[in-house]
Design a protein around this motif. Structure first.
Motif, PDB file in Angstrom:
ATOM      1  N   UNK A   1       0.848  -1.184   0.000  1.00 34.28           N
ATOM      2  CA  UNK A   1       0.000   0.000   0.000  1.00 34.28           C
ATOM      3  C   UNK A   1       0.888   1.240   0.000  1.00 34.28           C
ATOM      4  N   UNK A   2       1.040   1.842  -1.167  1.00 32.71           N
ATOM      5  CA  UNK A   2       1.974   2.953  -1.320  1.00 32.71           C
ATOM      6  C   UNK A   2       1.281   4.300  -1.476  1.00 32.71           C
ATOM      7  N   UNK A   3      -0.007   4.313  -1.777  1.00 26.62           N
ATOM      8  CA  UNK A   3      -0.721   5.571  -1.925  1.00 26.62           C
ATOM      9  C   UNK A   3      -2.027   5.503  -1.156  1.00 26.62           C
ATOM     10  N   UNK A   4      -2.204   6.419  -0.205  1.00 29.49           N
ATOM     11  CA  UNK A   4      -3.386   6.443   0.661  1.00 29.49           C
ATOM     12  C   UNK A   4      -4.150   7.730   0.392  1.00 29.49           C
ATOM     13  N   UNK A   5      -5.423   7.594   0.096  1.00 33.27           N
ATOM     14  CA  UNK A   5      -6.289   8.743  -0.168  1.00 33.27           C
ATOM     15  C   UNK A   5      -7.200   8.977   1.023  1.00 33.27           C
ATOM     16  N   UNK A   6      -7.259  10.238   1.485  1.00 29.15           N
ATOM     17  CA  UNK A   6      -8.123  10.595   2.609  1.00 29.15           C
ATOM     18  C   UNK A   6      -8.977  11.805   2.235  1.00 29.15           C
ATOM     19  N   UNK A   7     -10.259  11.615   1.952  1.00 30.57           N
ATOM     20  CA  UNK A   7     -11.135  12.765   1.733  1.00 30.57           C
ATOM     21  C   UNK A   7     -11.380  13.499   3.052  1.00 30.57           C
ATOM     22  N   UNK A   8     -11.523  14.807   2.981  1.00 30.57           N
ATOM     23  CA  UNK A   8     -11.774  15.567   4.197  1.00 30.57           C
ATOM     24  C   UNK A   8     -12.719  16.727   3.927  1.00 30.57           C
ATOM     25  N   UNK A   9     -13.608  16.969   4.883  1.00 24.87           N
ATOM     26  CA  UNK A   9     -14.426  18.180   4.891  1.00 24.87           C
ATOM     27  C   UNK A   9     -14.062  19.052   6.087  1.00 24.87           C
ATOM     28  N   UNK A  10     -12.930  18.705   6.739  1.00 23.83           N
ATOM     29  CA  UNK A  10     -12.361  19.436   7.874  1.00 23.83           C
ATOM     30  C   UNK A  10     -13.179  19.275   9.158  1.00 23.83           C
ATOM     31  N   UNK A  11     -14.118  18.347   9.176  1.00 28.20           N
ATOM     32  CA  UNK A  11     -14.860  18.035  10.398  1.00 28.20           C
ATOM     33  C   UNK A  11     -13.948  17.245  11.337  1.00 28.20           C
ATOM     34  N   UNK A  12     -14.372  17.082  12.573  1.00 27.95           N
ATOM     35  CA  UNK A  12     -13.539  16.385  13.557  1.00 27.95           C
ATOM     36  C   UNK A  12     -13.339  14.924  13.184  1.00 27.95           C
ATOM     37  N   UNK A  13     -14.405  14.269  12.704  1.00 28.32           N
ATOM     38  CA  UNK A  13     -14.250  12.843  12.368  1.00 28.32           C
ATOM     39  C   UNK A  13     -13.391  12.660  11.127  1.00 28.32           C
ATOM     40  N   UNK A  27       4.268   4.250   8.929  1.00 27.33           N
ATOM     41  CA  UNK A  27       4.713   2.862   9.047  1.00 27.33           C
ATOM     42  C   UNK A  27       5.030   2.251   7.681  1.00 27.33           C
ATOM     43  N   UNK A  28       4.203   2.602   6.696  1.00 24.32           N
ATOM     44  CA  UNK A  28       4.313   1.978   5.379  1.00 24.32           C
ATOM     45  C   UNK A  28       5.184   2.754   4.410  1.00 24.32           C
ATOM     46  N   UNK A  29       5.653   3.941   4.847  1.00 24.11           N
ATOM     47  CA  UNK A  29       6.377   4.847   3.957  1.00 24.11           C
ATOM     48  C   UNK A  29       5.558   5.124   2.694  1.00 24.11           C
ATOM     49  N   UNK A  30       4.284   5.430   2.913  1.00 20.83           N
ATOM     50  CA  UNK A  30       3.341   5.621   1.816  1.00 20.83           C
ATOM     51  C   UNK A  30       3.040   7.095   1.604  1.00 20.83           C
ATOM     52  N   UNK A  31       2.638   7.425   0.406  1.00 27.19           N
ATOM     53  CA  UNK A  31       2.204   8.776   0.074  1.00 27.19           C
ATOM     54  C   UNK A  31       0.775   8.991   0.573  1.00 27.19           C
ATOM     55  N   UNK A  32       0.486  10.196   1.068  1.00 30.44           N
ATOM     56  CA  UNK A  32      -0.872  10.562   1.484  1.00 30.44           C
ATOM     57  C   UNK A  32      -1.412  11.634   0.541  1.00 30.44           C
ATOM     58  N   UNK A  33      -2.621  11.403   0.056  1.00 29.21           N
ATOM     59  CA  UNK A  33      -3.321  12.411  -0.741  1.00 29.21           C
ATOM     60  C   UNK A  33      -4.511  12.914   0.076  1.00 29.21           C
ATOM     61  N   UNK A  34      -4.521  14.196   0.369  1.00 26.17           N
ATOM     62  CA  UNK A  34      -5.643  14.834   1.049  1.00 26.17           C
ATOM     63  C   UNK A  34      -6.568  15.408  -0.022  1.00 26.17           C
ATOM     64  N   UNK A  35      -7.833  15.013   0.042  1.00 22.84           N
ATOM     65  CA  UNK A  35      -8.770  15.389  -1.023  1.00 22.84           C
ATOM     66  C   UNK A  35      -9.964  16.128  -0.444  1.00 22.84           C
ATOM     67  N   UNK A  36     -10.249  17.299  -1.020  1.00 20.66           N
ATOM     68  CA  UNK A  36     -11.440  18.062  -0.633  1.00 20.66           C
ATOM     69  C   UNK A  36     -12.246  18.359  -1.886  1.00 20.66           C
ATOM     70  N   UNK A  37     -13.527  18.019  -1.854  1.00 15.03           N
ATOM     71  CA  UNK A  37     -14.392  18.307  -2.990  1.00 15.03           C
ATOM     72  C   UNK A  37     -15.477  19.286  -2.579  1.00 15.03           C
ATOM     73  N   UNK A  38     -15.927  20.048  -3.531  1.00 16.72           N
ATOM     74  CA  UNK A  38     -17.060  20.932  -3.293  1.00 16.72           C
ATOM     75  C   UNK A  38     -17.980  20.857  -4.501  1.00 16.72           C
TER      76      UNK A  38
END
Length: 281
Positions: A1-13, A27-38
């Motif tokens: 698992x080298x690429x991790x996508x995390x959608x966010x609306x900036x809420x606490x959860x 731990x995995x030395x993986x890339x993180x993509x932070x994604x926000x859509x509107x």
């Protein structure tokens, strides 16, 4: 698992899910993509299509993403972090990024204190879980970024189980987490025979020393799964299941109320294109 996508609306959860993903990425030395859509809503009249609002990209959004990126790097160290903002419906945007960036894992946060009840029924997360092609990790709002020590892989003896178990090993290996392959049956004798058979064929196909096998028997499969999570003190539960059959089990078995009790336990779902069992159970 080298690429991790995390959608966010900036809420606490959602932010909690970002922090959990950052721990995994470190731990995995993986890339993180932070994604926000509107999405810009429109009103359709007899005469025209009218935009109801200006595009929702503002300085606050950019600042929020920059702050999340900084926090991810503080947790995960020197890993690549990419931010994407896109005008799109949430699911459409996620599916596009998964394909474009060859995402290996999608991490989603749940809503509120009800934990997986909010994920699995009537929420954006439920719809996304059913309609994306990569593995999905659901992070309940109250989950913490603690070290993975025990992971349950709940099997009903699918043809592709070994493929998904080996993917799970990639997640478990950095912390040497124990993977407990678990099967739930309503028939004790059959359960024991099937698990012994599965263990015999599994061990030559799994190159990981921290694997164990545990069967549980009970009249209600979903009740017994919740018992297994508590009894084994699992930090994560994983399933490989066909999308539609998964949701049918949830609806018919009231899994939401039972899993809500274990709201601190993340759920990792691998998607089967079809249910194809190794053995008729």
């Amino acid at each position: 698992m080298k690429t991790i996508l995390v959608p966010t609306d900036f809420s606490s959860h959602a932010t909690n899910a970002v922090m959990y993903a950052a721990s995994l990425a470190g731990l995995l030395n993986a890339k993180v993509i932070l994604f926000h859509s509107y999405h810009v809503p429109v009103a359709i009249s007899e005469y025209s299509v009218i935009l109801m609002a200006e595009p929702a990209i503002d300085q606050n959004t950019l600042d929020e993403l920059q702050l999340l990126e900084k926090r991810v790097k503080e947790i995960a160290g020197n890993i690549p972090v990419e931010t994407i903002i896109r005008e799109d419906l949430l699911l459409d945007g996620i599916r596009a990024v998964v394909k474009e960036k060859e995402v290996d894992l999608l991490v989603l946060g749940t809503l509120g204190a009800k934990g997986l009840e909010e994920v699995l029924i009537g929420s954006h997360s439920a719809y996304i879980l059913e309609n994306v092609d990569c593995p999905v990790l659901i992070i309940p709002a109250c989950a913490s970024q603690k070290k993975l020590e025990k992971i349950i892989y709940a099997t009903d003896f699918q043809f592709n189980d070994f493929r998904y178990i080996n993917q799970l090993i990639d997640l478990a290996r950095p912390s040497q987490a124990q993977i407990i392959i678990t099967h739930i049956s309503t028939h004790k004798k059959q359960d024991e025979e099937l698990m012994a058979w599965f263990k015999e064929i599994a061990e030559p196909n799994i190159a990981y020393p921290f694997i164990s096998f545990k069967s549980f028997t009970g009249d209600q499969v979903l009740d017994e799964l919740c018992h297994a999570i508590k009894f084994l003190e699992a930090d994560m539960v994983c399933m490989a299941t066909a999308r539609r059959s998964f949701f049918e089990k949830i609806l018919h078995g009231s899994l939401t109320k039972k899993m809500a009790y274990h709201c601190e336990v993340p759920l990792l779902a691998f998607h089967l294109e079809e249910s194809k069992k190794l053995y008729p159970v």
